[in-house]
Design a protein around this motif. Structure first.
Motif, PDB file in Angstrom:
ATOM      1  N   VAL A  11      19.709   1.194  46.304  1.00 15.02           N
ATOM      2  CA  VAL A  11      19.171  -0.088  45.841  1.00 15.02           C
ATOM      3  C   VAL A  11      19.898  -0.423  44.547  1.00 15.02           C
ATOM      4  O   VAL A  11      19.746   0.277  43.539  1.00 15.02           O
ATOM      5  CB  VAL A  11      17.649  -0.009  45.586  1.00 15.02           C
ATOM      6  N   SER A  12      20.708  -1.470  44.573  1.00  8.62           N
ATOM      7  CA  SER A  12      21.547  -1.754  43.412  1.00  8.62           C
ATOM      8  C   SER A  12      21.702  -3.243  43.201  1.00  8.62           C
ATOM      9  O   SER A  12      21.446  -4.054  44.094  1.00  8.62           O
ATOM     10  CB  SER A  12      22.925  -1.107  43.585  1.00  8.62           C
ATOM     11  N   ALA A  13      22.128  -3.579  41.982  1.00  6.91           N
ATOM     12  CA  ALA A  13      22.487  -4.950  41.624  1.00  6.91           C
ATOM     13  C   ALA A  13      23.879  -4.885  41.031  1.00  6.91           C
ATOM     14  O   ALA A  13      24.070  -4.300  39.964  1.00  6.91           O
ATOM     15  CB  ALA A  13      21.491  -5.525  40.630  1.00  6.91           C
ATOM     16  N   ALA A  14      24.836  -5.451  41.733  1.00  9.31           N
ATOM     17  CA  ALA A  14      26.244  -5.306  41.348  1.00  9.31           C
ATOM     18  C   ALA A  14      26.578  -3.810  41.288  1.00  9.31           C
ATOM     19  O   ALA A  14      26.395  -3.103  42.268  1.00  9.31           O
ATOM     20  CB  ALA A  14      26.515  -6.014  40.037  1.00  9.31           C
ATOM     21  N   ALA A  47      13.268  -7.746  44.003  1.00  4.18           N
ATOM     22  CA  ALA A  47      11.933  -7.574  43.422  1.00  4.18           C
ATOM     23  C   ALA A  47      11.991  -6.787  42.111  1.00  4.18           C
ATOM     24  O   ALA A  47      11.295  -7.120  41.140  1.00  4.18           O
ATOM     25  CB  ALA A  47      11.020  -6.862  44.427  1.00  4.18           C
ATOM     26  N   MET A  48      12.831  -5.742  42.071  1.00  2.00           N
ATOM     27  CA  MET A  48      12.946  -4.938  40.849  1.00  2.00           C
ATOM     28  C   MET A  48      13.573  -5.740  39.714  1.00  2.00           C
ATOM     29  O   MET A  48      13.161  -5.625  38.556  1.00  2.00           O
ATOM     30  CB  MET A  48      13.757  -3.672  41.139  1.00  2.00           C
ATOM     31  N   LEU A  49      14.573  -6.567  40.047  1.00  6.40           N
ATOM     32  CA  LEU A  49      15.192  -7.397  39.016  1.00  6.40           C
ATOM     33  C   LEU A  49      14.218  -8.435  38.475  1.00  6.40           C
ATOM     34  O   LEU A  49      14.171  -8.688  37.264  1.00  6.40           O
ATOM     35  CB  LEU A  49      16.443  -8.093  39.584  1.00  6.40           C
ATOM     36  N   ARG A  50      13.432  -9.045  39.368  1.00  3.51           N
ATOM     37  CA  ARG A  50      12.436 -10.018  38.914  1.00  3.51           C
ATOM     38  C   ARG A  50      11.411  -9.356  38.002  1.00  3.51           C
ATOM     39  O   ARG A  50      11.009  -9.925  36.976  1.00  3.51           O
ATOM     40  CB  ARG A  50      11.743 -10.644  40.119  1.00  3.51           C
ATOM     41  N   SER A  51      10.996  -8.149  38.365  1.00  2.58           N
ATOM     42  CA  SER A  51      10.028  -7.421  37.540  1.00  2.58           C
ATOM     43  C   SER A  51      10.618  -7.100  36.169  1.00  2.58           C
ATOM     44  O   SER A  51       9.949  -7.235  35.136  1.00  2.58           O
ATOM     45  CB  SER A  51       9.607  -6.127  38.244  1.00  2.58           C
ATOM     46  N   ARG A  52      11.894  -6.709  36.154  1.00  2.00           N
ATOM     47  CA  ARG A  52      12.548  -6.390  34.883  1.00  2.00           C
ATOM     48  C   ARG A  52      12.675  -7.632  34.017  1.00  2.00           C
ATOM     49  O   ARG A  52      12.422  -7.589  32.805  1.00  2.00           O
ATOM     50  CB  ARG A  52      13.929  -5.798  35.133  1.00  2.00           C
ATOM     51  N   ILE A  53      13.064  -8.766  34.622  1.00  2.00           N
ATOM     52  CA  ILE A  53      13.213 -10.007  33.867  1.00  2.00           C
ATOM     53  C   ILE A  53      11.877 -10.426  33.260  1.00  2.00           C
ATOM     54  O   ILE A  53      11.797 -10.836  32.101  1.00  2.00           O
ATOM     55  CB  ILE A  53      13.775 -11.121  34.769  1.00  2.00           C
ATOM     56  N   GLY A 113      17.728   2.184  42.193  1.00  2.00           N
ATOM     57  CA  GLY A 113      16.878   3.165  42.859  1.00  2.00           C
ATOM     58  C   GLY A 113      17.408   3.450  44.248  1.00  2.00           C
ATOM     59  O   GLY A 113      18.592   3.236  44.540  1.00  2.00           O
ATOM     60  N   SER A 114      16.539   3.912  45.123  1.00  2.00           N
ATOM     61  CA  SER A 114      16.960   4.216  46.492  1.00  2.00           C
ATOM     62  C   SER A 114      15.768   4.140  47.431  1.00  2.00           C
ATOM     63  O   SER A 114      14.612   4.265  47.009  1.00  2.00           O
ATOM     64  CB  SER A 114      17.599   5.611  46.575  1.00  2.00           C
ATOM     65  N   MET A 168      17.500  -1.373  57.115  1.00  2.00           N
ATOM     66  CA  MET A 168      17.417  -0.625  55.863  1.00  2.00           C
ATOM     67  C   MET A 168      18.211  -1.318  54.763  1.00  2.00           C
ATOM     68  O   MET A 168      17.766  -1.393  53.599  1.00  2.00           O
ATOM     69  CB  MET A 168      17.918   0.800  56.070  1.00  2.00           C
ATOM     70  N   MET A 169      19.369  -1.837  55.102  1.00  2.00           N
ATOM     71  CA  MET A 169      20.183  -2.536  54.115  1.00  2.00           C
ATOM     72  C   MET A 169      19.477  -3.794  53.618  1.00  2.00           C
ATOM     73  O   MET A 169      19.486  -4.102  52.419  1.00  2.00           O
ATOM     74  CB  MET A 169      21.545  -2.894  54.719  1.00  2.00           C
ATOM     75  N   GLU A 170      18.832  -4.503  54.522  1.00  2.00           N
ATOM     76  CA  GLU A 170      18.100  -5.706  54.116  1.00  2.00           C
ATOM     77  C   GLU A 170      16.895  -5.340  53.254  1.00  2.00           C
ATOM     78  O   GLU A 170      16.575  -6.047  52.292  1.00  2.00           O
ATOM     79  CB  GLU A 170      17.656  -6.483  55.361  1.00  2.00           C
ATOM     80  N   ALA A 171      16.232  -4.239  53.605  1.00  2.00           N
ATOM     81  CA  ALA A 171      15.085  -3.794  52.804  1.00  2.00           C
ATOM     82  C   ALA A 171      15.530  -3.406  51.391  1.00  2.00           C
ATOM     83  O   ALA A 171      14.841  -3.701  50.397  1.00  2.00           O
ATOM     84  CB  ALA A 171      14.404  -2.610  53.482  1.00  2.00           C
ATOM     85  N   ALA A 172      16.690  -2.752  51.293  1.00  2.00           N
ATOM     86  CA  ALA A 172      17.222  -2.384  49.980  1.00  2.00           C
ATOM     87  C   ALA A 172      17.548  -3.633  49.166  1.00  2.00           C
ATOM     88  O   ALA A 172      17.328  -3.672  47.942  1.00  2.00           O
ATOM     89  CB  ALA A 172      18.460  -1.513  50.141  1.00  2.00           C
ATOM     90  N   HIS A 173      18.052  -4.669  49.832  1.00  2.00           N
ATOM     91  CA  HIS A 173      18.376  -5.917  49.150  1.00  2.00           C
ATOM     92  C   HIS A 173      17.106  -6.587  48.619  1.00  2.00           C
ATOM     93  O   HIS A 173      17.059  -7.053  47.473  1.00  2.00           O
ATOM     94  CB  HIS A 173      19.112  -6.855  50.115  1.00  2.00           C
TER      95      HIS A 173
END
Length: 322
Positions: free
Chosen positions: A12-15, A48-54, A20-21, A38-43
């Protein structure tokens, strides 16, 4: 690991940043359909993680701005108070200042964790003081506890919560101390409560540096009133430009020249309120030896040790030198 089932993992990555994973139990390699899912779920997880961080970063920046404005006092403090989720109209408040003693017992890397400590302190205070807010500014955690017109300021709750907080911190944080400023009746005067909290924090830090272990980990101005006066007097003397040679300076020079211990003798005698028996016992010398040294001190300095005012001045000079 014995008994473990085969698994597959997706990044699970951004750029280029790993966020995470995602793991799934699979007895055999995934089919193209399952792999795509699985790839779509990771996307989706990455978004969601980026929105939470922002959102967390935005809330953090808002908290910093609110605390900084409140600490300024004046109109900025009044405007910032309107953003607090207070159950009633906030009229005044008081400030907490927390920081490390910098006495060598706390790892340098611990300073980076002060922001997390500020967040934890905010959560703890809000359990009983819903409008409280804390943030790390520089190397100091500042907390503001608002007060209301229909309710007098009561420091007992924050004392209890903050005392329990520092006691429960791990060993790496045993150098954290907290100063509590005096309550003010008007939000525009919160900067005065901050100055008070900063002074108490300085006293606690100086006490820790002087004794090796802080005698107090949390205090108000009343708790350390005498030491705070000495510290403020020391600040005033630090600004003096004219040289001054006092009795202690003369004793210090005499001790260096004659390999004597008159300075130590005088301090011990004063600390024991002029009790010859107690002072001689603490110094491990005969009473007559102590009497001779006191006579020599009078000759070297020219001070009258029978004068109560002079004894007070000497005790004050010792405190300022320490």
């Amino acid at each position: 690991m014995r008994g473990a089932k085969p698994r597959v993992a997706f990044r699970v990555s951004a750029a280029d940043e790993l966020l995470g994973s995602i793991w799934a139990v699979s007895e055999e390699p995934l089919s193209p359909v399952h792999e795509q899912a699985m790839m779509e779920a990771a996307h989706v997880a990455a978004i969601a993680m980026l929105r939470s961080r922002i959102a967390a970063d935005a809330a953090h920046r808002m908290r910093l701005a609110t605390v900084a404005a409140l600490l300024q006092g004046g109109q900025p403090a009044w405007q910032a108070a309107q953003k607090l989720s207070a159950p009633r109209t906030v009229t005044g408040g008081y400030v907490l200042a927390a920081g490390l003693t910098h006495d060598g017992r706390v790892p340098v890397t611990a300073t980076a964790g002060l922001d997390h400590v500020a967040g934890s302190l905010t959560m703890l205070l809000r359990g009983e003081l819903p409008s409280a807010v804390c943030a790390l500014l520089g190397d100091t955690i500042y907390g503001i506890v608002p007060t209301y017109a229909d309710e007098p300021a009561d420091l007992s709750t924050v004392r209890r919560l903050a005392t329990g907080f520092v006691q429960r911190l791990g060993r790496d944080w045993r150098g954290l101390v907290i100063g509590i400023g005096a309550p003010v009746h008007h939000l525009t005067d919160l900067n005065r409560s901050r100055d008070d909290a900063d002074l108490v924090l300085r006293v606690l830090r100086c006490s820790a540096a002087g004794s090796g272990t802080p005698p107090l980990r949390l205090a108000t101005r009343e708790d350390v009133y005498g030491r705070s006066l000495v510290l403020r007097l020391s600040d005033l003397l630090a600004g003096e430009t004219l040289p001054h040679v006092g009795p202690l300076d003369r004793l210090r020079a005499y001790d260096r020249t004659h390999d004597a211990a008159l300075l130590q003798t005088l301090r011990c005698w004063l600390d024991n309120f002029g009790d010859i028996s107690a002072a001689s016992e603490n110094l491990h010398v005969h009473k007559n030896t102590l009497r001779y040294r006191l006579k020599r001190i009078t000759e070297v300095t020219g001070v009258d040790l029978t004068d109560a005012e002079m004894r007070f001045e000497l005790m004050l000079q010792f405190r300022l030198d320490s």
